[in-house]
Motif scaffolding. Structure first.
Motif, short mmCIF file in Angstrom:
data_model
loop_
_atom_site.label_atom_id
_atom_site.label_comp_id
_atom_site.label_asym_id
_atom_site.label_seq_id
_atom_site.Cartn_x
_atom_site.Cartn_y
_atom_site.Cartn_z
N PRO A 212 0.83 -1.14 0.05
CA PRO A 212 0.15 -0.09 -0.03
C PRO A 212 0.74 1.33 -0.08
O PRO A 212 1.89 1.07 0.68
N ALA A 238 -6.69 2.48 4.63
CA ALA A 238 -7.30 1.06 4.79
C ALA A 238 -7.73 0.58 3.37
O ALA A 238 -7.40 -0.47 3.31
N ASN A 239 -7.91 1.57 2.60
CA ASN A 239 -8.07 1.09 1.09
C ASN A 239 -7.03 0.85 0.32
O ASN A 239 -6.98 0.83 -1.01
N HIS A 240 -5.70 1.00 0.85
CA HIS A 240 -4.42 0.95 0.10
C HIS A 240 -4.41 1.86 -1.04
O HIS A 240 -3.63 1.71 -2.05
N GLU A 332 -3.69 -6.30 5.38
CA GLU A 332 -5.00 -6.09 6.05
C GLU A 332 -5.62 -4.95 5.60
O GLU A 332 -4.69 -3.80 5.27
N ASN A 333 -6.87 -4.54 5.45
CA ASN A 333 -7.28 -3.35 4.99
C ASN A 333 -7.61 -2.47 6.09
O ASN A 333 -8.74 -2.42 6.71
#
Ligand code: AMP
Ligand code: GLY
Length: 436
Positions: A212, A238-240, A332-333
């Motif tokens: 990410p 979180a959404n990379h 992980e998100n």
């Protein structure tokens, strides 16, 4: 299984932890030039050397321990050929050989490849080996619109920018001369304006597995004021992606890295293995390449390794088998925020030997040791960044709150950047790009 890790900073503490988390249950042998209390706790063997590039000491350790493979963390041993040396001893090393590591250790080499192999993202630039033509090129770029870079590794201090460090042509010429005296080559290039991000990828030389993207903060003080540092902290989402970064921007950066990887092989005949780390900038004319590094970023590794789902040792083995294509590298998100605690006065005049008290450190944050000394169970600052604190949560704002609370629990003659990962700072990046 036994893994040899070269290095002892915050980045290597995070790498050591990722190795120790592996389902293969590896023993960890660390080759270090300073004590790192965090790494020492998890290492099975912790060997001190005067210099990470001291191959006599490394050979003695490697012959005794016979590791299955090695991971080389920092830029200097990589640039000095420590991966080549280990391979020569029959120990596979995750990390690039000297010839391809030039993508970081020689800025002119990296810039030349962009032109030679038609890779997008380059600013206007010229490489110089003497003063001939520098004044003309500065003039062509125009007052306030240039950057002068020393060619080699300069501990993050080799780049000077018009309007920030270089106030006129005279100062630019003077600095170019200094660079030429220091390393025989310099790069003069167009000053880019935009928002920076780091995209690091695992690679076996053929396949790239992207991590990410992360945004680092190089300036010492809030609102990006003050001198440049090794990096005061960083965040990932979180959404990379990043709040200011579109999927399309990511595709442009990925394309630049893929073409660079291919160019490195064509140019040298050697595959680049390890971590290819692009420093990019989103500008009004698309994504531009600032520089490549041949290793994990620090602090960026502290964001990324705690959310790595795939077994780190499996990734290393796939890199060494040149079979990275066969595994899925997953994260992980979760959003992450890292804040470095540094001694007062850092980076110009850091207070050394100030005691740090972690007794109130909360359980929900992660702590990585970087540049500290430990004596009689107490931890003291040394010259550089002391402790990397990381919060992991569903959103950047929540991760920031965890990291900030944890940083504030550490007592000592220290400071940090409270603004990293805050909503207002993140929004200011989006606004800045809108107004370009
Ligand atoms: P480096 O030592 O290559 O990481 O560069 C240090 C910092 O200088 C980068 O993180 C950028 O902030 C800045 N920089 C380098 N090249 C340029 C450029 N062409 N335009 C604007 N800023 C730059
Ligand atoms: N984050 C800056 C570096 O590792 O070079």
């Amino acid at each position: 299984m036994k893994v040899l890790l070269v290095g002892n900073g915050g980045r290597e503490h995070a790498i050591g932890e990722a190795i120790k988390r592996s389902a293969h249950n590896p023993e960890l042998v660390v080759f270090a030039n300073k004590n790192n209390p965090g790494l020492m706790k998890m290492a099975d063997v912790y060997e001190l050397t005067d210099d990470l590039s001291n191959t006599d000491n490394l050979k003695t350790l490697a012959e005794k321990e016979k590791p299955d493979f090695a991971f080389v963390g920092p830029d200097n041993p990589i640039a000095d050929g420590v991966c080549d040396f280990l391979e020569g001893m029959g120990i596979p090393a995750v990390g690039p050989k000297k010839t391809v590591a030039r993508v970081e250790s020689s800025k002119s080499f990296a810039r030349d490849l962009l032109v030679k192999y038609d890779i997008p993202g380059a600013p206007k630039f010229k490489n110089f080996e003497n003063m001939d033509g520098i004044a003309e090129f500065l003039n062509e770029l125009g007052e306030g619109n240039y950057v002068v870079k020393a060619d080699g590794l300069m501990y993050g201090k080799g780049v000077k920018i018009a309007g920030e460090h270089l106030m006129d042509f005279e100062e630019a010429l003077e600095y170019a001369k200094e660079c030429l005296e220091a390393c025989g080559k310099c790069v003069v290039e167009e000053k880019l304006v935009g928002v920076e991000f780091s995209l690091m990828s695992f690679t076996d030389g053929k396949t790239l597995a992207d991590m990410p993207p992360v945004q680092d903060h190089k300036r010492a003080f809030e609102k990006d004021k003050g001198p440049n540092t090794g990096g005061m902290g960083s965040y990932s989402d979180a959404n990379h992606l990043l709040p200011f970064l579109t999927q399309q921007d990511m595709v442009q950066a990925q394309e630049i890295s893929a073409k660079m990887l291919e160019a490195l092989h064509k140019e040298t005949g050697e595959y680049f293995t390890g971590i290819l780390y692009g420093g990019f900038m989103v500008t009004k004319n698309g994504v531009k390449l600032i520089e490549y590094n041949a290793r994990f970023g620090d602090p960026e590794a502290l964001n990324i390794l705690p959310i790595l789902k795939t077994d780190f040792v499996d990734i290393c083995r796939a890199i060494l088998d040149q079979n990275l294509i066969s595994i899925k590298v997953e994260f992980e998100n979760q959003a992450t925020v890292c804040k470095y605690v540094v001694p007062k006065g850092y980076p110009d005049n850091p207070q050394k030997n100030a005691e740090l008290d972690f007794s109130d450190f909360p359980e929900d944050a992660i702590m990585y040791y970087s540049s500290v000394n430990e004596k009689d169970g107490k931890v003291y600052t040394s010259g550089s960044r002391s402790i990397g604190v990381v919060g992991v949560a569903n959103t950047i704002t929540e991760a920031e709150a965890i990291a900030e609370k944890a940083v504030q629990s550490i007592k000592g003659n220290i400071f940090h950047r409270p603004d990293i990962g805050t909503q207002s700072l993140v929004e200011s990046r989006i606004e800045f790009l809108k107004n370009l």
